[in-house]
Each structure stands twice: as C-alpha cells, then as structure tokens.
Write an enzyme that holds these catalytic residues in place. Structure first.
Site, PDB file in Angstrom:
ATOM      1  N   CYS A 356       0.895  -1.265   0.209  1.00  0.00           N
ATOM      2  CA  CYS A 356      -0.116   0.049  -0.036  1.00  0.00           C
ATOM      3  C   CYS A 356       0.862   1.234   0.022  1.00  0.00           C
ATOM      4  O   CYS A 356       0.515   2.006  -0.813  1.00  0.00           O
ATOM      5  CB  CYS A 356      -0.934  -0.108   1.252  1.00  0.00           C
ATOM      6  SG  CYS A 356      -0.726  -1.198   2.400  1.00  0.00           S
ATOM      7  N   ARG A 385       7.237 -11.174   4.923  1.00  0.00           N
ATOM      8  CA  ARG A 385       6.873 -10.958   6.280  1.00  0.00           C
ATOM      9  C   ARG A 385       7.571 -12.148   7.131  1.00  0.00           C
ATOM     10  O   ARG A 385       7.553 -13.186   7.054  1.00  0.00           O
ATOM     11  CB  ARG A 385       5.376 -11.136   6.702  1.00  0.00           C
ATOM     12  CG  ARG A 385       4.864  -9.946   6.228  1.00  0.00           C
ATOM     13  CD  ARG A 385       3.237  -9.999   6.282  1.00  0.00           C
ATOM     14  NE  ARG A 385       2.359  -9.105   5.598  1.00  0.00           N
ATOM     15  CZ  ARG A 385       1.155  -8.671   5.527  1.00  0.00           C
ATOM     16  NH1 ARG A 385       0.484  -9.896   6.111  1.00  0.00           N
ATOM     17  NH2 ARG A 385       0.573  -7.981   4.684  1.00  0.00           N
ATOM     18  N   GLN A 403       0.850 -11.038  -3.469  1.00  0.00           N
ATOM     19  CA  GLN A 403      -1.028 -10.719  -2.986  1.00  0.00           C
ATOM     20  C   GLN A 403      -1.257 -10.168  -4.765  1.00  0.00           C
ATOM     21  O   GLN A 403      -0.580  -9.765  -5.587  1.00  0.00           O
ATOM     22  CB  GLN A 403      -0.976  -9.667  -2.310  1.00  0.00           C
ATOM     23  CG  GLN A 403      -0.676 -10.100  -0.827  1.00  0.00           C
ATOM     24  CD  GLN A 403      -0.461  -8.928   0.106  1.00  0.00           C
ATOM     25  OE1 GLN A 403      -0.223  -7.822  -0.329  1.00  0.00           O
ATOM     26  NE2 GLN A 403      -1.373  -8.968   1.213  1.00  0.00           N
ATOM     27  N   ASP A 405      -2.950  -7.792  -5.219  1.00  0.00           N
ATOM     28  CA  ASP A 405      -3.291  -6.533  -4.414  1.00  0.00           C
ATOM     29  C   ASP A 405      -3.711  -5.251  -5.347  1.00  0.00           C
ATOM     30  O   ASP A 405      -3.144  -5.059  -6.423  1.00  0.00           O
ATOM     31  CB  ASP A 405      -2.053  -6.212  -3.683  1.00  0.00           C
ATOM     32  CG  ASP A 405      -2.278  -5.414  -2.612  1.00  0.00           C
ATOM     33  OD1 ASP A 405      -3.620  -5.240  -1.878  1.00  0.00           O
ATOM     34  OD2 ASP A 405      -1.370  -5.120  -1.800  1.00  0.00           O
ATOM     35  N   HIS A 407      -5.161  -1.013  -4.833  1.00  0.00           N
ATOM     36  CA  HIS A 407      -5.862  -0.031  -3.973  1.00  0.00           C
ATOM     37  C   HIS A 407      -6.631   1.219  -5.154  1.00  0.00           C
ATOM     38  O   HIS A 407      -5.986   1.358  -5.920  1.00  0.00           O
ATOM     39  CB  HIS A 407      -4.630   0.726  -3.346  1.00  0.00           C
ATOM     40  CG  HIS A 407      -4.010  -0.217  -2.613  1.00  0.00           C
ATOM     41  ND1 HIS A 407      -2.763  -0.989  -2.830  1.00  0.00           N
ATOM     42  CD2 HIS A 407      -4.042  -0.359  -1.024  1.00  0.00           C
ATOM     43  CE1 HIS A 407      -2.355  -1.647  -1.840  1.00  0.00           C
ATOM     44  NE2 HIS A 407      -3.056  -1.178  -0.688  1.00  0.00           N
ATOM     45  N   LYS A 491     -12.865  -3.591   7.831  1.00  0.00           N
ATOM     46  CA  LYS A 491     -12.750  -4.300   6.638  1.00  0.00           C
ATOM     47  C   LYS A 491     -13.826  -5.179   6.336  1.00  0.00           C
ATOM     48  O   LYS A 491     -14.548  -5.748   7.435  1.00  0.00           O
ATOM     49  CB  LYS A 491     -11.684  -4.963   6.478  1.00  0.00           C
ATOM     50  CG  LYS A 491     -11.119  -6.031   7.588  1.00  0.00           C
ATOM     51  CD  LYS A 491      -9.782  -6.538   7.642  1.00  0.00           C
ATOM     52  CE  LYS A 491      -9.336  -7.529   8.671  1.00  0.00           C
ATOM     53  NZ  LYS A 491      -8.157  -8.190   8.537  1.00  0.00           N
ATOM     54  N   HIS A 537      -8.214  -0.548   0.122  1.00  0.00           N
ATOM     55  CA  HIS A 537      -7.303  -1.570   0.112  1.00  0.00           C
ATOM     56  C   HIS A 537      -8.124  -2.929  -0.251  1.00  0.00           C
ATOM     57  O   HIS A 537      -9.062  -3.264   0.202  1.00  0.00           O
ATOM     58  CB  HIS A 537      -6.621  -1.801   1.284  1.00  0.00           C
ATOM     59  CG  HIS A 537      -5.884  -0.870   2.066  1.00  0.00           C
ATOM     60  ND1 HIS A 537      -4.401  -0.715   1.991  1.00  0.00           N
ATOM     61  CD2 HIS A 537      -6.314   0.133   2.478  1.00  0.00           C
ATOM     62  CE1 HIS A 537      -4.166   0.554   2.380  1.00  0.00           C
ATOM     63  NE2 HIS A 537      -5.310   1.066   2.836  1.00  0.00           N
TER      64      HIS A 537
END
Length: 664
Positions: A356, A385, A403, A405, A407, A491, A537
């Site tokens: 992000c 991570r 991901q 992912d 935004h 979320k 997100h």
C-alpha cells in the site's frame, strides 16, 4: 422475608424466586426434561454456570445442546480441565499451567515431573482416566479466592507455574477457582458445566503431543502440550474424525509432492520452490486475474521490493509490523517506543511487508484531479513477512508471498459504488472456482489510528455497500465482528467454504482514510482546493500461494481442466501405436491442450494408476486398433468407464472443457 428476585425469560414471562436461587432451579421448575438438558445459562447476556446464584433481577436464557456454539465451548473447556486432572492423577508430580478450548477441541500445557515429556504413547492411558473422571460425575464447583490464597495454595502443592501467574494478578480482586469433586481444583474464570458427567465419555479423543514454551516465550521452560478434540456426542466426534481423515488425504503438501508442483526446504525456509507444473497453475491464475481486473478498469503497476525504513515509519507500519519485517541492516532496536526508530544519518531499508505505501507514492506522482478518480492500481505484489518459525505451514503461511493486491483511490461520493462493484467482482470470481462464501464486517480495534467520526463513516460505508449489493443477509452468513478491523480501517472479509466444509478467510476490502493522510496523498477537487482521497485496499485471492493451497485441498488435487498443469496424457498399449500417439500429442498441442506422452513398455493399468496419483484429468489410450481407426479411448479421472471417440471429437471436448471460465 427477603424480597423476591424477578427473572425474565425469553418468552416474555417473569418468574419470582427467592435470593440464592440459580438458573438450575428455574430449569427444574419448568420441567424435568429442561432440567436435564440445560447446560449453562446466559444471565443478562453473560454466559454463566447453571448453578451460580442470581445476584439480583435478571434476564435469563437457558443454554442447551441446541445452542451448539455455547455448548461446544463449555464442553471443550471442561474436557481441558478433565485432561489436566487425569494427567495429575496418573503422574502426581506433573505441574499444570493452562488449557483453553479451541475451534475444534482443546489443549493443556504441562510441566512434566520425573517421567519427562509426554509422548503419544501416553494418550490411551490418559483417555481412559478422563473417561473414569467423567463417569464419576464429579460436581464442578465455583469459588472466589483472594490472590494470596491462590499463591499459598499453589506454592504448598508445588505448582510453581500457577503460583507465578497468580502473583501477577491484581491485588484485592476476588479470583475464581473451580473444584472437580473435593480433591482437585484449577484457577479459571469459567463458566463450566454443572458436573463432569455432563460430558459424553465417548465424544472426545486426544490427538497429539507437542512442545510449548511457558507463556509463549522461548526463553522460558519447555512444556508438554497435549491436544484433543471434543464434541457433544459420539456422532459429532465420528463426523469430525472423518473430516480429518478426508483433510489428510487432501493435504496440499502431500498432493503437491505427488503432482510435482512445488517443494519447501530449509535453504529458503518459509518460501516456495515452484516446479514447472506448479508454476503453470500460478500462471493460469495470474492470467485469469489479469483478465478480470482489466475488465474492471484497473491499471497494473510494479513497485520496489526494498524501501527506506522511514517510509514505513511515516505510514505507521514500522510501529505496528517492525517485528515481522526483514530490515537491512538487521539491527532493529528492541523497544516498544512509538517515536522515531531510525537513527539520524542511518540508511536502513526494509523488504516490503505490504504494497500500500508504494501505491500511494505512485498516486502522488503528478497532480491528480477529481476527474481522475477513481484510480484503481493493481499489483501482483511480492511481499515478505518474518513469520515465526512455528507458524509456517506449507503454502498456507509463508514468509514470501505474492498478493493480488489493488488500491482504489476515490472520492467520498464514490466509496459505496466502488465497494459494491468489488463485491460483484469477488462474487463472480469465487463462483468461477466453485466456492460458496460468507461475508463479515470487521469493526474498529481497540488500538487504532483516526477519529471516532472517521471510523463511524468508514464502517457505515462498507455496511451500506454490502446492503446495496444484496449480501448483508443470512444466506451470505452476514456478521459483524467487533474489534477485528485493521489498525487503520474497518474491513469486509470473504470466508470461503471448501468441499469438505472448512472455511478460509481470503478476500478483503478496507476503507482507509489514515494512510492517505499520513503519506500526504491529495487531489484537486472541483472547487480547486486540495482534498484527501479515500484509499480502498482490496484483494480477492489474498495471496497466490495460499489460494493455490486452498484450491489443491478443495479439489483434492483434481483441478479443473483449465488449471491442471498436465491436462491429458497420451498412453500407448503396445509399441506399435507409438507413431499414432505422436500424432495425437501433436494435435492436442495444436489445440492448446497441455499434453504429455507415455510410451513406456509398461502395462496400461500401471500407467493409468500412476497418472491417477498425479491427478491427470484425462488419458487418451491408444493401441493398434485405435491407430487403425483414428480413435482414442478417453479415460477421465474419477470415472470408471472409458469412451471410444474419434480423435477430432475427443480433442474438441477437451478444448471446450479447458477454456477458463471467464472465456467460455
């Protein structure tokens, strides 16, 4: 005479009872059947022992086996206590620590005495002692003790771990212990069933033994943890054990090896080595998702793996995630300070744990107008991570993951429509993979950024979007989860249900006003003034690694033809058919079918068994007769009968089946 207490029941009736009365007394007054079935009580909404006296006027709902969630939690809590009592009965020098209920059972941690750590060979004897305690129908009696009483009790009985814990409890607070019969007790908040006999002695099973550090700290003593599964009756246990057996057959690590998809090894602990066949599955998923996001108006980007640590400090992730981040140099101070952590002049970098902040930096390039919004940035973003060693699990939890992912930077008036459109996109994708799902709204956590007004608005927007999408219904398992949102945003969560009834939380969308503020994202509004965008997100797969693991287990390795790395094998019965097998393989390849040939001098039944283990969806068996007639014997995985088809017809069938769902 003392004033009578007024107890309101769910049907609207009110019963008056003398002080000292319990929910069990009311159950008995209603009828012997309810008295036998009642397990516990909700008093003013709080789950309590059925034998605990009322403290004043109250609302009462009796809990029976029909209230399965409450009943299972109570039973599993009691099984844990019975386990601890059984172990100490068999090995009196064992110290007890703690043992909670879990999603499907319970565990308890022990400090073994002279006998040393427990092993799985000990489990049958412990199970038998547990059944003995259950059949003895010992009352489970609650008492309030002072901290000093607890410390004295545990020290005098050689329970140093319990004494240590008790010494840290608040002074002056009355604490609860539970007796099992007269001789055994444990520190516990409760509640519990009325007696051990309320448990079914045939509805539990001890499953395994592992090590666990006292209080989860590897600097502390190593304990023995005994796990079990516990249910309300024997039938539920049998169904659970059958699910476990089926889950073991579907284990993605086992199937991944048999299908030659991937492997993991110590040289890259927590990261995946994708083999050619496994990477075909990845690429097909990636291509499918690209078609989906291209059609939904996203723009794909690529951002750096390593970024300056100050960027993560500014975003707020450094204070929340730094213990899980890989830092260069790896010299993160051991502090809980929320202040600046990067020394002046230092050039610390960190592998990104999420995408992000980088997407905000792309948004900030150039002046953005209100007309540019919504701007949907998508990335197949590789993240790292530093997950604890013991938490890693195949593809399901890794240290390096990618991901799907994205935004969405949007105006306030666009939020509800964007979230609703995302709900529709997620719905289509999950259905393409054969999943049903439930949807949850995770609300503000205790520790969070932003004002109460901001959280009120963000939660209301997500709720409104789901309602407009028609998903906030019982059919979609709609539920609100207090305290489970991210530190910067509430979320929505998508929980998939797989073929054997397990649930997996995968997709999310979060409505975030915090990060645009912290990283100074802005656009020029219609009024010519600077405004903050809202940042949504969102992800659907969650991560490619975990989603592939879920797919393997959902389909038990029998992936849909469009995802299967090898879609067909051409297998010969006799060597005379080798040339024809080559022709068949060439035509399959020309039709876009991923095919291999098996010309080995082996019996056809051996070949069929071997490729079935590898989960190859189709086999085209050819012999001398098929070569002469231009046909194939089509064998489909999981079906008993084969079909004799002209080659072109067989290829047309496979080609139609192999098309991805969004291209059919």
């Amino acid at each position: 005479m003392s004033e009578m207490l007024k107890i309101s029941l769910p049907d609207g009736s009110v019963r008056e009872v003398p002080p000292g009365s319990t929910p069990a007394d009311i159950a008995a007054a209603i009828g012997p059947g309810l008295a036998k079935a009642a397990l516990a009580a909700r008093v003013n909404g709080e789950l309590r022992d059925i034998t605990r006296p009322f403290e004043g006027d109250a609302e009462l709902a009796l809990v029976t086996g029909r209230d399965e969630a409450d009943a299972l939690e109570l039973a599993r809590h009691d099984y844990a206590h019975v386990l601890a009592e059984a172990v100490q009965a068999l090995w009196p020098d064992t110290q007890i620590t703690f043992g909670p209920a879990t999603d499907d059972g319970f565990y308890y941690d022990f400090a073994p005495g002279a006998r040393g750590p427990f092993t799985e060979e000990d489990l049958p004897a412990i199970e038998e002692k547990m059944r003995e305690i259950i059949r003895a129908d010992k009352p489970l009696r609650r008492e309030e003790w002072s901290r000093e009483q607890l410390i004295e009790r545990f020290r005098s009985h050689g329970e140093s771990f319990k004494a240590e814990w008790a010494a840290e409890l608040p002074e002056g607070e009355q604490l609860t212990v539970y007796h099992s019969g007269e001789d055994w007790l444990d520190l516990c908040r409760g509640p519990h069933l009325a007696s051990t006999g309320k448990l079914d002695p045939q509805a539990f099973k001890l499953t395994r033994v592992s090590g666990a550090y006292w209080r989860g700290d590897q600097k502390n003593a190593m304990l023995s943890r005994i796990y079990g599964t516990g249910w309300l009756n024997k039938k539920q246990l049998a169904e659970h054990l059958l699910r476990l057996e089926e889950a073991a057959k579907r284990d993605h690590r086992k199937l991944g090896a048999e299908m030659d998809l991937f492997h993991l090894q110590a040289e890259a602990h927590g990261s995946v080595f994708w083999h050619p066949k496994g990477y075909i599955v990845w690429r097909e998923l990636e291509a499918y998702m690209r078609r989906a996001i291209d059609g939904a108006g996203y723009r794909e980007v690529k951002t750096p793996q390593v970024m300056d640590a100050r960027q993560w400090e500014q975003s707020g992730h450094w204070g929340k995630y730094r213990e899980n981040m890989f830092v260069i140099p790896d010299e993160v101070p051991n502090t809980e300070d929320e202040g600046p952590l990067v020394p002046e002049g230092a050039e610390w970098m960190a592998l990104k744990p999420m995408n992000c902040p980088a997407h905000v930096l792309i948004f900030r390039q150039g002046i953005k107008s209100y007309r540019d919004l919504p701007l949907r940035l998508y990335e197949n973003g590789c993240c790292h991570r530093n997950e604890p060693h013991g938490a890693l699990h195949g593809l399901m939890r890794v240290r390096q993951f990618t991901q799907d992912d994205a935004h969405i930077f949007c105006r306030e008036d666009q939020i509800v429509d964007e979230v609703r459109d995302f709900c529709a996109l997620a719905d289509r994708i999950y259905k393409d993979f054969g999943f049903t799902y439930s949807i949850k709204l995770a609300l503000r956590p205790e520790k969070r950024f932003g004002s109460e007004e901001m959280w009120d608005r963000a939660e209301a927007e997500l709720r409104d979007a789901v309602e407009k999408a028609g998903l906030a219904t019982e059919a979609y398992g709609w539920e609100e989860l207090p305290g489970e949102g991210a530190f910067y945003a509430p979320k929505l969560e998508w929980h998939l249900t797989d073929a054997i009834g397990r649930t997996w939380q995968v997709g999310t969308i979060q409505s975030d006003r915090v990060l645009p503020e912290r990283l100074d994202a802005a656009y020029v509004g219609e009024d010519g003034e600077k405004h903050r965008p809202v940042m949504l997100h969102r992800a659907i797969f969650g991560s490619y690694e975990r989603f592939i693991g879920i797919l393997i287990e959902h389909y038990a390795g029998k992936l849909p033809l469009w995802l299967a790395p090898v879609q067909a094998v051409v297998a010969t019965i006799v060597s005379d058919a080798d040339d024809y097998a080559g022709v068949v393989a060439e035509k399959l390849a020309a039709a876009g079918i991923r095919a291999e040939s098996d010309l080995r001098n082996e019996k056809i039944n051996y070949k069929v068994r071997e490729h079935s283990v590898k989960k190859v969806p189709h086999m085209l068996v050819v012999g001398k007769r098929e070569a002469e007639e231009g046909t194939v014997a089509l064998r489909t995985l999981g079906e008993q009968q084969q079909k004799i088809l002209p080659l072109d017809e067989a290829i047309a069938l496979l080609k139609a089946e192999a098309a991805p769902p969004d291209l059919r």
